[in-house]
Design a protein around this motif. Structure first.
Motif, PDB file in Angstrom:
ATOM      1  N   VAL A  16       0.828  -1.208   0.000  1.00 26.55           N
ATOM      2  CA  VAL A  16       0.000   0.000   0.000  1.00 26.55           C
ATOM      3  C   VAL A  16       0.863   1.260   0.000  1.00 26.55           C
ATOM      4  N   ASP A  17       1.979   1.218   0.702  1.00 22.14           N
ATOM      5  CA  ASP A  17       2.862   2.384   0.800  1.00 22.14           C
ATOM      6  C   ASP A  17       4.002   2.370  -0.218  1.00 22.14           C
ATOM      7  N   ASN A  39      -0.088   5.708  -3.837  1.00 25.15           N
ATOM      8  CA  ASN A  39       0.199   6.569  -2.700  1.00 25.15           C
ATOM      9  C   ASN A  39       1.577   7.210  -2.782  1.00 25.15           C
ATOM     10  N   VAL A  40       2.473   6.620  -3.538  1.00 24.56           N
ATOM     11  CA  VAL A  40       3.810   7.205  -3.701  1.00 24.56           C
ATOM     12  C   VAL A  40       3.715   8.490  -4.520  1.00 24.56           C
ATOM     13  N   ARG A  41       2.967   8.451  -5.615  1.00 24.61           N
ATOM     14  CA  ARG A  41       2.806   9.620  -6.484  1.00 24.61           C
ATOM     15  C   ARG A  41       1.597  10.473  -6.110  1.00 24.61           C
ATOM     16  N   LYS A  42       0.858  10.057  -5.082  1.00 24.54           N
ATOM     17  CA  LYS A  42      -0.317  10.786  -4.599  1.00 24.54           C
ATOM     18  C   LYS A  42      -1.360  10.964  -5.701  1.00 24.54           C
ATOM     19  N   ARG A  43      -1.808   9.827  -6.207  1.00 28.74           N
ATOM     20  CA  ARG A  43      -2.866   9.784  -7.209  1.00 28.74           C
ATOM     21  C   ARG A  43      -3.831   8.661  -6.842  1.00 28.74           C
ATOM     22  N   SER A  44      -5.136   8.956  -6.887  1.00 28.41           N
ATOM     23  CA  SER A  44      -6.120   7.922  -6.599  1.00 28.41           C
ATOM     24  C   SER A  44      -7.439   8.272  -7.268  1.00 28.41           C
ATOM     25  N   ILE A  57     -14.722   9.621  -6.871  1.00 21.24           N
ATOM     26  CA  ILE A  57     -13.726  10.369  -6.096  1.00 21.24           C
ATOM     27  C   ILE A  57     -12.423  10.403  -6.880  1.00 21.24           C
ATOM     28  N   ARG A  58     -11.815  11.567  -6.917  1.00 24.38           N
ATOM     29  CA  ARG A  58     -10.489  11.721  -7.512  1.00 24.38           C
ATOM     30  C   ARG A  58      -9.596  12.462  -6.530  1.00 24.38           C
ATOM     31  N   MET A  59      -8.372  11.970  -6.370  1.00 24.44           N
ATOM     32  CA  MET A  59      -7.407  12.601  -5.474  1.00 24.44           C
ATOM     33  C   MET A  59      -6.111  12.862  -6.211  1.00 24.44           C
ATOM     34  N   ILE A  60      -5.630  14.093  -6.111  1.00 24.49           N
ATOM     35  CA  ILE A  60      -4.371  14.500  -6.737  1.00 24.49           C
ATOM     36  C   ILE A  60      -3.617  15.338  -5.711  1.00 24.49           C
ATOM     37  N   ASP A  61      -2.475  14.851  -5.260  1.00 21.91           N
ATOM     38  CA  ASP A  61      -1.713  15.531  -4.213  1.00 21.91           C
ATOM     39  C   ASP A  61      -2.628  15.781  -3.012  1.00 21.91           C
ATOM     40  N   PRO A  88     -14.991  13.301   7.978  1.00 27.01           N
ATOM     41  CA  PRO A  88     -15.053  12.552   9.233  1.00 27.01           C
ATOM     42  C   PRO A  88     -13.987  11.457   9.267  1.00 27.01           C
ATOM     43  N   PRO A  89     -13.536  11.079  10.458  1.00 20.79           N
ATOM     44  CA  PRO A  89     -12.470  10.078  10.571  1.00 20.79           C
ATOM     45  C   PRO A  89     -12.787   8.764   9.883  1.00 20.79           C
ATOM     46  N   ASP A  90     -14.077   8.376   9.828  1.00 18.32           N
ATOM     47  CA  ASP A  90     -14.422   7.105   9.201  1.00 18.32           C
ATOM     48  C   ASP A  90     -14.655   7.232   7.700  1.00 18.32           C
ATOM     49  N   PHE A  91     -14.277   8.362   7.144  1.00 21.87           N
ATOM     50  CA  PHE A  91     -14.280   8.532   5.687  1.00 21.87           C
ATOM     51  C   PHE A  91     -12.938   9.140   5.297  1.00 21.87           C
ATOM     52  N   ALA A  92     -11.884   8.502   5.766  1.00 21.35           N
ATOM     53  CA  ALA A  92     -10.537   9.028   5.561  1.00 21.35           C
ATOM     54  C   ALA A  92     -10.172   9.004   4.082  1.00 21.35           C
ATOM     55  N   LEU A  93      -9.794  10.150   3.557  1.00 22.96           N
ATOM     56  CA  LEU A  93      -9.299  10.257   2.185  1.00 22.96           C
ATOM     57  C   LEU A  93      -7.953  10.958   2.268  1.00 22.96           C
ATOM     58  N   SER A  94      -6.896  10.172   2.276  1.00 23.87           N
ATOM     59  CA  SER A  94      -5.576  10.728   2.519  1.00 23.87           C
ATOM     60  C   SER A  94      -4.523   9.814   1.921  1.00 23.87           C
ATOM     61  N   PHE A  95      -3.364  10.372   1.643  1.00 21.59           N
ATOM     62  CA  PHE A  95      -2.226   9.570   1.207  1.00 21.59           C
ATOM     63  C   PHE A  95      -1.287   9.269   2.376  1.00 21.59           C
ATOM     64  N   ALA A  96      -1.663   9.684   3.576  1.00 20.45           N
ATOM     65  CA  ALA A  96      -0.826   9.463   4.755  1.00 20.45           C
ATOM     66  C   ALA A  96      -0.834   7.990   5.141  1.00 20.45           C
ATOM     67  N   PRO A  97       0.296   7.439   5.524  1.00 15.63           N
ATOM     68  CA  PRO A  97       0.335   6.038   5.962  1.00 15.63           C
ATOM     69  C   PRO A  97      -0.693   5.772   7.049  1.00 15.63           C
TER      70      PRO A  97
END
Length: 216
Positions: A16-17, A39-44, A57-61, A88-97
């Motif tokens: 994952v990381d 997660n390395v390039r911060k794309r999802s 959902i789209r995530m960029i950086d 909210p914490p139970d809908f975490a959308l992040s690239f953080a480990p």
């Protein structure tokens, strides 16, 4: 034996990381989530399908975009820009480990009670009441608001590939709970995410509807 199995599962999710991957979640063939993450390039990019509509959902950086369609009330049907600090914490959308797996394997592993290893297969029991809310497989109590006693020793079966990566985690229907599955694949595949045009700031009405709270 259980400690060894849990150790293999945790090692099996280290990808994952480290690399890109696809995750597929299915709950009772009613709710499905498909994501491609790097997660390395911060794309999802992810799609969540449920009776009544689809959420994209789209995530960029550090940017998070969502298109909710008819599933959420009072938010329109176009692309929105979300404020990550308001999720909210139970809908975490992040690239953080620890917060970067749409499949939510860590929450399942944390709830394992017993497990044994047989080659690439790991079988055992999971305490469904201990599966924390979050992205991926989550359970709510059946009507009445209480899990049956059997939910504390619910069967599961996981599979590792030849490189030791977790590729499936299956929970069969039992104890009044639906069947659920988590699968990982497409390791190392390029994940390309385009910024949606015309996205507007998400309205206040959106945030209470996210996560297991569901607008309550």
């Amino acid at each position: 034996m259980t400690a060894e199995a849990i150790g293999l599962l945790r090692t099996g999710t280290a990808f994952v990381d480290r690399t890109s991957f696809r995750s597929d979640v299915d709950i009772a063939s009613q709710i499905a989530a498909l994501s491609h993450s790097d997660n390395v390039r911060k794309r999802s990019i992810a799609t969540i399908s449920a009776p009544g509509g689809v959420i994209e959902i789209r995530m960029i950086d550090d940017e998070v975009y969502m298109k909710a369609g008819a599933l959420l009330r009072g938010v329109g049907d176009g692309w929105m820009v979300l404020d990550p600090a308001r999720l909210p914490p139970d809908f975490a959308l992040s690239f953080a480990p620890g917060r970067n797996d749409f499949g939510g394997s860590g929450r399942l592993i944390d709830a394992i009670v017993t497990a044994r290893v047989n080659g690439t297969q790991i079988t055992g029991t999971i305490d469904v009441t201990r599966v924390a809310a979050g992205n991926g497989i989550s359970f709510r109590p059946p009507p009445g608001g209480v899990f049956p006693d059997g939910a504390r020793s619910h069967a599961f079966r996981a599979t590792l590939d030849t490189e030791g990566r977790l590729v499936s985690f299956l929970i069969p229907e039992a104890n009044g709970l639906p069947n659920a599955s988590l699968r990982y694949s497409d390791f190392g595949t390029t994940v390309t995410v385009a910024r949606p045009t015309g996205a507007v700031a998400a309205p206040d009405a959106l945030y209470p509807q996210l996560g297991m709270g569901g607008g309550k």
